[in-house]
Scaffold this motif. Structure first.
Motif, PDB file in Angstrom:
ATOM      1  N   VAL A 106       0.833  -1.203   0.000  1.00 47.48           N
ATOM      2  CA  VAL A 106       0.000   0.000   0.000  1.00 47.48           C
ATOM      3  C   VAL A 106       0.868   1.254   0.000  1.00 47.48           C
ATOM      4  O   VAL A 106       0.547   2.250  -0.661  1.00 47.48           O
ATOM      5  CB  VAL A 106      -0.950   0.000   1.216  1.00 47.48           C
ATOM      6  CG1 VAL A 106      -1.780   1.279   1.248  1.00 47.48           C
ATOM      7  CG2 VAL A 106      -1.871  -1.214   1.174  1.00 47.48           C
ATOM      8  N   MET A 107       1.995   1.214   0.731  1.00 46.28           N
ATOM      9  CA  MET A 107       2.901   2.357   0.760  1.00 46.28           C
ATOM     10  C   MET A 107       3.425   2.674  -0.639  1.00 46.28           C
ATOM     11  O   MET A 107       3.450   3.839  -1.062  1.00 46.28           O
ATOM     12  CB  MET A 107       4.074   2.072   1.706  1.00 46.28           C
ATOM     13  CG  MET A 107       3.714   2.144   3.182  1.00 46.28           C
ATOM     14  SD  MET A 107       5.034   1.494   4.258  1.00 46.28           S
ATOM     15  CE  MET A 107       6.407   2.550   3.785  1.00 46.28           C
ATOM     16  N   GLU A 112       3.488   5.899  -5.606  1.00 44.71           N
ATOM     17  CA  GLU A 112       3.471   5.942  -7.069  1.00 44.71           C
ATOM     18  C   GLU A 112       2.336   6.793  -7.613  1.00 44.71           C
ATOM     19  O   GLU A 112       2.468   7.427  -8.664  1.00 44.71           O
ATOM     20  CB  GLU A 112       3.367   4.523  -7.630  1.00 44.71           C
ATOM     21  CG  GLU A 112       4.632   3.701  -7.434  1.00 44.71           C
ATOM     22  CD  GLU A 112       4.486   2.293  -7.974  1.00 44.71           C
ATOM     23  OE1 GLU A 112       3.335   1.897  -8.302  1.00 44.71           O
ATOM     24  OE2 GLU A 112       5.499   1.578  -8.072  1.00 44.71           O
ATOM     25  N   HIS A 113       1.184   6.795  -6.911  1.00 42.54           N
ATOM     26  CA  HIS A 113      -0.001   7.470  -7.450  1.00 42.54           C
ATOM     27  C   HIS A 113      -0.382   8.742  -6.699  1.00 42.54           C
ATOM     28  O   HIS A 113      -1.210   9.513  -7.187  1.00 42.54           O
ATOM     29  CB  HIS A 113      -1.192   6.499  -7.463  1.00 42.54           C
ATOM     30  CG  HIS A 113      -0.979   5.310  -8.338  1.00 42.54           C
ATOM     31  ND1 HIS A 113      -0.393   4.149  -7.877  1.00 42.54           N
ATOM     32  CD2 HIS A 113      -1.244   5.106  -9.653  1.00 42.54           C
ATOM     33  CE1 HIS A 113      -0.333   3.263  -8.868  1.00 42.54           C
ATOM     34  NE2 HIS A 113      -0.843   3.828  -9.949  1.00 42.54           N
ATOM     35  N   VAL A 141       4.774   9.411   0.373  1.00 42.22           N
ATOM     36  CA  VAL A 141       3.837  10.305  -0.316  1.00 42.22           C
ATOM     37  C   VAL A 141       4.059  11.732   0.162  1.00 42.22           C
ATOM     38  O   VAL A 141       4.350  11.969   1.341  1.00 42.22           O
ATOM     39  CB  VAL A 141       2.371   9.863  -0.074  1.00 42.22           C
ATOM     40  CG1 VAL A 141       1.974  10.053   1.374  1.00 42.22           C
ATOM     41  CG2 VAL A 141       1.422  10.613  -0.990  1.00 42.22           C
ATOM     42  N   LYS A 142       3.969  12.677  -0.734  1.00 40.65           N
ATOM     43  CA  LYS A 142       4.205  14.075  -0.380  1.00 40.65           C
ATOM     44  C   LYS A 142       3.143  14.566   0.604  1.00 40.65           C
ATOM     45  O   LYS A 142       1.956  14.250   0.467  1.00 40.65           O
ATOM     46  CB  LYS A 142       4.193  14.951  -1.633  1.00 40.65           C
ATOM     47  CG  LYS A 142       5.346  14.703  -2.597  1.00 40.65           C
ATOM     48  CD  LYS A 142       5.270  15.652  -3.771  1.00 40.65           C
ATOM     49  CE  LYS A 142       6.470  15.486  -4.702  1.00 40.65           C
ATOM     50  NZ  LYS A 142       6.519  14.132  -5.296  1.00 40.65           N
ATOM     51  N   LEU A 195      -5.377  20.915  -9.154  1.00 39.94           N
ATOM     52  CA  LEU A 195      -4.483  21.510  -8.172  1.00 39.94           C
ATOM     53  C   LEU A 195      -3.191  20.721  -8.052  1.00 39.94           C
ATOM     54  O   LEU A 195      -2.108  21.291  -7.903  1.00 39.94           O
ATOM     55  CB  LEU A 195      -5.185  21.589  -6.809  1.00 39.94           C
ATOM     56  CG  LEU A 195      -6.351  22.563  -6.716  1.00 39.94           C
ATOM     57  CD1 LEU A 195      -7.032  22.443  -5.359  1.00 39.94           C
ATOM     58  CD2 LEU A 195      -5.883  23.993  -6.932  1.00 39.94           C
ATOM     59  N   GLU A 196      -3.305  19.385  -8.121  1.00 33.41           N
ATOM     60  CA  GLU A 196      -2.115  18.538  -8.044  1.00 33.41           C
ATOM     61  C   GLU A 196      -1.162  18.853  -9.197  1.00 33.41           C
ATOM     62  O   GLU A 196       0.056  18.981  -9.005  1.00 33.41           O
ATOM     63  CB  GLU A 196      -2.520  17.060  -8.084  1.00 33.41           C
ATOM     64  CG  GLU A 196      -1.336  16.101  -7.994  1.00 33.41           C
ATOM     65  CD  GLU A 196      -1.771  14.664  -8.211  1.00 33.41           C
ATOM     66  OE1 GLU A 196      -1.037  13.759  -7.799  1.00 33.41           O
ATOM     67  OE2 GLU A 196      -2.831  14.456  -8.809  1.00 33.41           O
TER      68      GLU A 196
END
Length: 208
Positions: A106-107, A112-113, A141-142, A195-196
């Motif tokens: 999951v990490m 990745e997404h 993840v950011k 926005l991303e």
């Protein structure tokens, strides 16, 4: 103040909703604070049902204020859990979690997404929000993507619960409500992706 075991017993006996309404009405002199704190606490105690607190807020404060207080509390709780886990991620307990095969999978998916899967998972009230927050905090993840997904995804989820009310059957049987919720999810998805992309483009310009 009831203990966690007492709250769990109330939930198991379908009495938590009535209890939450009584407490919100009793603490009405504190303004919006009780309505914000209840959803925030749920982020740290996932055994408590968020839906109960959201519907109780809608009953006590009305549709608009109930939605707003629930949304602020849920987002604040998710962000706090994410930041705490990210700050303590190298501790022994969290290192054990990192080695778990499913957690690692999951990490990697989050890394990745980014925004997309986080947003979708946060849109749905029955997704394991506590696990999502913890795994996202452990992943790479950011923070920007997590905040964006929490703000937009939680708004869709809280709005859906508040709008539909405490009857799940009305959601499936009333096509108008279903269409409204799906439109909102689609709009927030598009807004989030826009926005991303803007934030990613800005970050690339800074690096360049």
């Amino acid at each position: 103040m009831p203990t966690l075991e007492e709250l769990k017993l109330l939930a198991e006996n379908d009495q938590l909703f009535d209890y939450a309404i009584r407490q919100l009405e009793r603490l009405e002199r504190f303004g919006p604070l009780p309505g914000i704190v209840l959803p925030l606490i749920e982020a740290f105690l996932p055994v408590l049902p968020l839906i109960v607190f959201v519907v109780a807020n809608a009953v006590v404060y009305g549709l608009i204020k109930g939605f707003l207080y629930s949304w602020i509390g849920a987002v604040a709780g998710a962000v706090l859990v994410f930041l705490i886990v990210r700050g303590l991620g190298r501790r022994r307990f969290f290192r054990f979690l990192r080695k778990n095969r499913q957690v690692k999978r999951v990490m990697v998916w989050f890394e990745e997404h980014g925004f997309g899967p986080l947003f979708l998972l946060m849109c749905f009230p029955f997704s394991p929000s506590a696990i999502i927050n913890v795994v996202a905090g452990l992943s790479g993840v950011k923070t920007r993507d997590f905040l964006l997904a929490a703000v937009l995804g939680k708004s869709v989820m809280i709005f859906s619960i508040t709008f539909v009310g405490d009857s799940i059957t009305s959601f499936t049987s009333n096509p108008v409500k279903t269409i409204v919720v799906l439109i909102c999810i689609s709009l927030f998805w598009l807004l989030g992706k826009y926005l991303e992309q803007r934030l990613a483009a800005r970050a690339r310009r800074k690096k360049g």
